[in-house]
Design a protein around this motif. Structure first.
Motif, PDB file in Angstrom:
ATOM      1  N   SER A  25      45.605  25.747  58.201  1.00 36.85           N
ATOM      2  CA  SER A  25      46.102  25.238  59.481  1.00 36.85           C
ATOM      3  C   SER A  25      47.612  25.421  59.557  1.00 36.85           C
ATOM      4  O   SER A  25      48.285  25.630  58.538  1.00 36.85           O
ATOM      5  CB  SER A  25      45.753  23.767  59.646  1.00 36.85           C
ATOM      6  OG  SER A  25      46.521  22.995  58.731  1.00 36.85           O
ATOM      7  N   VAL A  26      48.145  25.336  60.758  1.00 31.08           N
ATOM      8  CA  VAL A  26      49.576  25.507  60.963  1.00 31.08           C
ATOM      9  C   VAL A  26      50.369  24.484  60.149  1.00 31.08           C
ATOM     10  O   VAL A  26      51.358  24.821  59.492  1.00 31.08           O
ATOM     11  CB  VAL A  26      49.913  25.395  62.468  1.00 31.08           C
ATOM     12  CG1 VAL A  26      51.424  25.321  62.678  1.00 31.08           C
ATOM     13  CG2 VAL A  26      49.336  26.574  63.234  1.00 31.08           C
ATOM     14  N   ARG A  27      49.925  23.238  60.163  1.00 30.52           N
ATOM     15  CA  ARG A  27      50.638  22.188  59.427  1.00 30.52           C
ATOM     16  C   ARG A  27      50.557  22.416  57.922  1.00 30.52           C
ATOM     17  O   ARG A  27      51.531  22.230  57.191  1.00 30.52           O
ATOM     18  CB  ARG A  27      50.066  20.815  59.785  1.00 30.52           C
ATOM     19  CG  ARG A  27      50.360  20.389  61.218  1.00 30.52           C
ATOM     20  CD  ARG A  27      49.937  18.954  61.487  1.00 30.52           C
ATOM     21  NE  ARG A  27      50.192  18.591  62.875  1.00 30.52           N
ATOM     22  CZ  ARG A  27      51.364  18.228  63.353  1.00 30.52           C
ATOM     23  NH1 ARG A  27      52.403  18.169  62.523  1.00 30.52           N
ATOM     24  NH2 ARG A  27      51.512  17.914  64.631  1.00 30.52           N
ATOM     25  N   SER A  28      49.368  22.809  57.453  1.00 30.55           N
ATOM     26  CA  SER A  28      49.192  23.064  56.022  1.00 30.55           C
ATOM     27  C   SER A  28      50.072  24.227  55.563  1.00 30.55           C
ATOM     28  O   SER A  28      50.716  24.164  54.506  1.00 30.55           O
ATOM     29  CB  SER A  28      47.715  23.358  55.736  1.00 30.55           C
ATOM     30  OG  SER A  28      47.544  23.731  54.385  1.00 30.55           O
ATOM     31  N   ALA A  29      50.094  25.296  56.371  1.00 25.80           N
ATOM     32  CA  ALA A  29      50.913  26.457  56.018  1.00 25.80           C
ATOM     33  C   ALA A  29      52.399  26.112  56.034  1.00 25.80           C
ATOM     34  O   ALA A  29      53.183  26.602  55.205  1.00 25.80           O
ATOM     35  CB  ALA A  29      50.632  27.611  56.990  1.00 25.80           C
ATOM     36  N   ALA A  30      52.807  25.226  56.968  1.00 25.66           N
ATOM     37  CA  ALA A  30      54.212  24.820  57.035  1.00 25.66           C
ATOM     38  C   ALA A  30      54.640  24.121  55.748  1.00 25.66           C
ATOM     39  O   ALA A  30      55.750  24.328  55.244  1.00 25.66           O
ATOM     40  CB  ALA A  30      54.433  23.915  58.239  1.00 25.66           C
ATOM     41  N   LYS A  31      53.737  23.284  55.195  1.00 25.45           N
ATOM     42  CA  LYS A  31      54.033  22.598  53.929  1.00 25.45           C
ATOM     43  C   LYS A  31      54.111  23.609  52.782  1.00 25.45           C
ATOM     44  O   LYS A  31      54.990  23.540  51.925  1.00 25.45           O
ATOM     45  CB  LYS A  31      52.960  21.561  53.637  1.00 25.45           C
ATOM     46  CG  LYS A  31      53.018  20.341  54.549  1.00 25.45           C
ATOM     47  CD  LYS A  31      51.930  19.333  54.169  1.00 25.45           C
ATOM     48  CE  LYS A  31      51.980  18.099  55.091  1.00 25.45           C
ATOM     49  NZ  LYS A  31      50.906  17.138  54.757  1.00 25.45           N
ATOM     50  N   THR A  32      53.156  24.560  52.775  1.00 23.58           N
ATOM     51  CA  THR A  32      53.109  25.559  51.705  1.00 23.58           C
ATOM     52  C   THR A  32      54.387  26.408  51.675  1.00 23.58           C
ATOM     53  O   THR A  32      54.945  26.668  50.602  1.00 23.58           O
ATOM     54  CB  THR A  32      51.891  26.480  51.890  1.00 23.58           C
ATOM     55  OG1 THR A  32      50.697  25.692  51.857  1.00 23.58           O
ATOM     56  CG2 THR A  32      51.841  27.550  50.809  1.00 23.58           C
ATOM     57  N   VAL A  74      55.698  28.833  61.512  1.00 26.62           N
ATOM     58  CA  VAL A  74      54.352  29.303  61.171  1.00 26.62           C
ATOM     59  C   VAL A  74      53.640  29.828  62.414  1.00 26.62           C
ATOM     60  O   VAL A  74      52.985  30.884  62.374  1.00 26.62           O
ATOM     61  CB  VAL A  74      53.524  28.184  60.511  1.00 26.62           C
ATOM     62  CG1 VAL A  74      52.086  28.654  60.289  1.00 26.62           C
ATOM     63  CG2 VAL A  74      54.158  27.771  59.189  1.00 26.62           C
ATOM     64  N   ILE A  75      53.780  29.118  63.522  1.00 25.06           N
ATOM     65  CA  ILE A  75      53.142  29.563  64.771  1.00 25.06           C
ATOM     66  C   ILE A  75      53.662  30.943  65.166  1.00 25.06           C
ATOM     67  O   ILE A  75      52.885  31.822  65.555  1.00 25.06           O
ATOM     68  CB  ILE A  75      53.403  28.546  65.907  1.00 25.06           C
ATOM     69  CG1 ILE A  75      52.628  27.251  65.638  1.00 25.06           C
ATOM     70  CG2 ILE A  75      53.012  29.127  67.264  1.00 25.06           C
ATOM     71  CD1 ILE A  75      52.937  26.135  66.619  1.00 25.06           C
TER      72      ILE A  75
END
Length: 446
Positions: free
Chosen positions: A28-35, A43-44
């Motif tokens: 997800s966008v939020r998960s990828a942002a953390k990664t 990310v978007i």
């Protein structure tokens, strides 16, 4: 490197390595942002660019997924024929999905305006984009001097027929040269004369004598990745030709239609060295995208625009195709695809040279080592019968083109050669094909 570009690079690599499989849902966008340690908006932006590149797709209220590639073998994968004859680009590198996206984007942007007749000079927005695009190759011209044509061939035919400011009529062409244009000039009964060009270049002293003798309307040349030789003119040759054009009031028609099929970062065309307005520069976009696109550009001198427009007279290229090309170039897809093509064609040329070194121990066949793009020339001993050689190779399912078609019918000082094109030959076929050519050349020579 900007953060979103780093994310794109990493995602593309993971997809290529199989870490993210076809059809698999991405983080997800939020998960990828953390990664990646960045903002959601970064990310978007990366995901949207990956979607534009057709690497992933989105489903509303669900997320992003890896695109499932179409199953099946590449075109010509089962063909037993080793095709060294075709000048067309490899079917398997055509940017179908990218260009489909550009067509859709063009329709969304221009709407009903794309379905009118348009103007003979071409879509205004495309010509503005081309002015910026061509500047990367040292072709500096305002949009009003750029004319969109139905491929380079249309521009060549118009230039052959229209009057030039110098009042001359004879068209000087390199020998050998582009066979379709030579056939056109002879069929139309236009005054044409030839001057020799070899893998070593062109005799500049003879060229000056021809320019100085009078009567030359224009000199047609392929400065880069010559067809059929595959070679490019040296810097000193390009500078001298530009100088002679101004000195003797002879125009140069510089056909750079193969420009994007190789990589020469420091190559400046003849146009870049001429300040007197004696060079007409032609560029094709069909060879790098797909032949059916039929789009080219002519950069005309100011004093020839009106006459050129008179001879062109009507809009004959699809506005939809022009708008899609404008999107394709502006979004950076053109440059990306150019690099992709280069990365696929370069190993083929390298394999060709390696195989010839391996099998032609006697050095019967001469090859220009600096050949690039998709063509090169295998120069043969004069004792070889070209028709017999081509027939024997055809019997072994190897398709080649001989030198006969690349000369004017009355031009006598001809070399014997095979034009070898690597665009449609598969990499794994090249060694076998070169071995057969060497064997049959040795047999014909004996």
């Amino acid at each position: 490197m900007k953060k979103y570009l780093a994310i794109i690079t990493d995602m593309e690599q993971q997809i290529a390595d199989g870490a993210f499989k076809q059809g698999q849902k991405l983080p997800s966008v939020r998960s990828a942002a953390k990664t990646y340690g960045c903002s959601v908006s970064t990310v978007i932006r990366a995901y949207e660019e990956l979607e534009r590149r057709h690497a992933i797709y989105s489903i509303p209220q669900s997320g992003y997924y890896v695109v499932e590639k179409a199953a099946g073998k590449p075109a010509d994968a089962d063909s037993e024929i080793i095709d060294f004859s075709s000048a067309s680009p490899d079917l398997n590198v055509f940017p179908y999905l990218d260009f489909q996206h550009c067509l859709n984007k063009a329709i969304d942007t221009y709407k009903y305006n794309l379905f009118t007749y348009g103007e003979s000079k071409g879509l205004d927005k495309l010509r503005l984009t081309l002015a910026s695009h061509l500047a990367n190759d040292q072709i500096f011209a305002t949009a009003d001097r750029i004319v969109v044509t139905s491929g380079v061939q249309q521009a060549l035919e118009i230039l052959a027929k229209m009057p030039f400011p110098n009042g001359n009529s004879v068209i000087l062409v390199e020998q050998p040269s582009y066979d379709i244009y030579l056939h056109f000039l002879e069929t139309e009964g236009l005054p044409v004369s030839g001057i020799a060009r070899s893998a070593e270049g062109i005799d500049l002293q003879e060229l000056e004598e021809r320019f100085g003798s009078g009567g030359i309307k224009f000199f047609y040349t392929m400065s880069r990745y010559h067809n059929p030789l595959g070679t490019s003119l040296r810097v000193e040759e390009r500078k001298k030709i530009a100088e002679l054009a101004s000195k003797y009031n002879v125009y140069i028609v510089e056909d750079d239609y193969m420009a994007d099929l190789g990589q020469e970062q420091t190559f400046d065309p003849i146009y870049a060295y001429n300040e007197s307005g004696h060079v007409i520069y032609l560029k094709s976009f069909s060879k790098i995208i797909f032949p059916g696109l039929r789009l080219g550009a002519a950069v005309m001198p100011e004093n020839m625009l009106a006459v050129f427009h008179t001879y062109k007279s009507y809009a004959d290229t699809s506005l939809l195709s022009q708008a899609a090309l404008e999107v394709y170039i502006k979004n950076g897809m053109y440059e990306r695809h150019k690099r992709k093509i280069y990365s696929q064609y370069t190993p083929k040329i390298a394999q060709l040279i390696q195989s010839l070194d391996r099998y032609d121990e006697r050095g019967m066949i001469q090859l220009a080592r600096e050949s690039a793009g998709i063509h090169t020339m295998f120069k043969l001993p004069r004792t070889v019968n070209l028709d017999i050689l081509a027939g024997r190779l055809a019997a072994r399912k190897i398709s080649v083109v001989t030198s006969r078609k690349f000369y004017l019918s009355d031009y006598l000082e001809r070399d014997k050669f095979l034009r070898i094109s690597i665009s449609r030959a598969r990499l794994e076929q090249i060694d076998e094909g070169v071995k057969a050519i060497v064997e049959e050349t040795r047999r014909a020579d004996s």
